[in-house]
Enzyme design. Structure first.
Site, PDB file in Angstrom:
ATOM      1  N   TYR A  18      33.522 -15.412  70.508  1.00  0.00           N
ATOM      2  CA  TYR A  18      32.358 -16.146  71.591  1.00  0.00           C
ATOM      3  C   TYR A  18      31.888 -15.274  72.340  1.00  0.00           C
ATOM      4  CZ  TYR A  18      34.245 -20.567  70.068  1.00  0.00           C
ATOM      5  OH  TYR A  18      34.783 -21.660  69.574  1.00  0.00           O
ATOM      6  N   HIS A 176      29.242 -51.256  76.741  1.00  0.00           N
ATOM      7  CA  HIS A 176      30.683 -51.448  75.760  1.00  0.00           C
ATOM      8  C   HIS A 176      30.336 -51.312  74.402  1.00  0.00           C
ATOM      9  CE1 HIS A 176      31.904 -53.396  79.796  1.00  0.00           C
ATOM     10  NE2 HIS A 176      30.741 -53.913  79.875  1.00  0.00           N
ATOM     11  N   SER A 300      29.856 -29.629  55.914  1.00  0.00           N
ATOM     12  CA  SER A 300      31.175 -29.825  55.715  1.00  0.00           C
ATOM     13  C   SER A 300      31.412 -28.939  54.603  1.00  0.00           C
ATOM     14  CB  SER A 300      31.632 -31.418  55.459  1.00  0.00           C
ATOM     15  OG  SER A 300      32.619 -31.381  54.495  1.00  0.00           O
TER      16      SER A 300
END
Ligand SMILES: O=C(O)C[C@H](Nc1ncnc2c1ncn2[C@@H]1O[C@H](COP(=O)(O)O)[C@@H](O)[C@H]1O)C(=O)O
Length: 472
Positions: A18, A176, A300
């Protein structure tokens, strides 16, 4: 087997993969930056002492010598770093090593030598913490005002622009996690903008304190040498001349309370940004945002269809690391046994890492957001599948009518609960229900035109509190 350590491989992620995102902080918060600042403080103290003849009758420095001395920290580079390390290997005291390096440089000025009487004014009356605390205040101020704040302000402007662009795009709320009263995507982003902006304001108003009062904060050594000088005024003036707020009352150490305040504000900003990450991640998961740019070619490694919201996940992790460090810094820096222990010295070595992980997160959130396109169609589809959210406004209108004495409006909550609880109802059922309520014609007309997409209250106008509406 060869050791990777021989190849100057970074142990930590910030100096490894980084590095490019946090490189601007190296000039402010690295160990060489600390030593450069220490040199600057020592040089400025020598110039102050001689210019103001604080020690009556002491020598003076010419303008050229002052420039040459100021050039030492200004040009501090790899050779100086190596030389300083060699001196510290002898002294085993980092500030003493800085003092010795400066004495060497001073002696090398034209017309000066090791025996020059002014040599002993280098580090005069100072304890290491006098030099350290002022150095840290200058370093942290530079890191915050020149690196972190510009990045945070740019990110805030980005979120603000998104809030403005999505000002009126209806969104099914999920209190919720369940379908709830609609809002707009712009208003939800405006809430985050508002919250982040408040914390940014606090960080912008941070105070950077410095003390310069000797080994136990009593000016004992100063008075012993020059009893008639007004040492408190001198200390205040010197600290103030560096652009810092003078701390008049300390032990050996500057109490670091301002650092704890700043780190608490930074951590709170980080936590709100973490909230933004998890919300945006969830909206992506619901299909409300499409990841269209900058996600790289592989989502992926095994599921070819996927594009993963990795920027937000990376930011979450880095915000958590940053906060763990900011919290421990804020908690521990404010205590020191008696007049000083050295835990603060070792602890402050992590300030760069703490702010670095936050800066890295800012970079990731900015990149993640810039790759998103809102999908109003996906948001509309979810609203259209949840007409039962209109039970609330019907109930509310009936309550008001009941209060005005209109007959037949009793128990609106219970009647709507019976209609909607636990089942899906559509536009037709709801409109039939409204028509059967016996509402005054104007109220019935108002409610039957309401849809989940238009039931957003003042959400668009609320965005204007953080994003002024465009005119013309
Ligand atoms: O002005 C003084 O030095 C006064 C002295 N207190 C000290 N104040 C500041 N630094 C000191 C102090 N003591 C040690 N050291 C040096 O600090 C360095 C600590 O290294 P690290 O743990 O890596 O941060 C490491 O280089 C240490 O040598 C006292 O006796 O009160």
């Amino acid at each position: 087997m060869p050791s990777l350590a021989d190849a100057q491989v970074a142990l930590g992620a910030l100096d490894g993969r980084y590095r490019s995102a946090v490189a601007p902080l190296v000039d402010h918060l690295s160990e060489p930056a600390l030593n450069r600042e220490r040199l600057r403080v020592e040089v400025e103290w020598l110039i102050y002492l001689t210019r103001h003849q604080v020690i009556p009758g002491c020598g003076t420095l010419t303008a050229d010598e002052q420039s040459a001395l100021r050039a030492i920290p200004a040009r501090f580079g790899p050779d100086d770093i190596a030389e300083l390390a060699a001196i510290e290997a002898e002294t085993h005291h980092d500030v003493k090593a800085v003092e010795y390096l400066l004495k060497r440089r001073f002696a090398a000025l034209p017309g000066r030598s090791e025996d020059d009487p002014l040599t002993e004014l280098i580090h005069f009356g100072a304890t290491s913490e006098d030099v350290n605390n002022v150095s840290y205040a200058l370093m942290i101020r530079g890191a915050i005002t020149q690196v972190w704040l510009p990045a945070a302000r740019a990110l805030l402007a980005q979120v603000e622009a998104m809030a403005g662009a999505l000002r009126a795009v209806p969104l099914l709320a999920h209190t919720h996690g369940q379908p709830a009263t609609p809002t707009t995507m712009g208003k939800e982003l405006a809430v985050l903008t508002w919250r982040l902006g408040r914390q940014l304001g606090r960080i912008e108003r941070a105070e950077y304190l410095g003390k310069f009062n000797g080994a136990t904060g009593t000016y004992g050594a100063h008075l012993a040498a020059v009893p008639d000088a007004d040492w408190q005024r001198i200390s205040a003036e010197f600290v103030g001349s560096l652009g810092l707020t003078w701390n008049p009352l300390t032990t050996q150490i500057e109490s670091h309370d301002w650092q704890a305040e700043l780190y608490a504000d930074l951590a709170r900003f980080n936590r709100i940004l973490h909230n933004l990450c998890t919300d945006v991640w969830t909206y992506i998961s619901l299909g409300y945002f499409a990841q269209v740019r900058g996600q790289g070619t592989i989502g992926s490694s095994t599921m070819p269809h996927k594009v993963n919201p990795i920027r937000f996940e990376n930011a979450e992790a880095n915000l958590e690391v940053s906060n763990a460090l900011l919290d421990v810094l804020a908690a521990t820096l404010v205590t020191s046994r008696l007049q000083r222990d050295l835990t603060d010295s070792s602890m402050q070595r992590n300030v760069g890492t703490a702010i670095g992980h936050s800066l890295l997160a800012l970079d990731n959130v900015a990149r993640g957001l810039s790759g998103l396109d809102a999908d109003p169609g996906a948001m509309a589809a979810d609203l259209d599948a949840n007409w039962e959210v209109l039970a609330e406004p019907i109930q509310s209108a009936m309550r008001a009518l009941a209060a005005q004495g209109v007959p037949g409006m009793a128990n609106p909550y219970e009647r709507l609960k019976e209609l909607t609880r636990g089942r899906r109802i559509g536009a037709t059922e709801l409109r039939e229900f409204i028509e059967g309520l016996g509402l005054p014609a104007d109220v019935a007309a108002r409610l039957t035109t309401l849809t989940p997409q238009t039931y957003v209250g003042l959400a668009p106008q609320l965005v204007d509190r953080v994003v002024p509406p465009t005119t013309g």
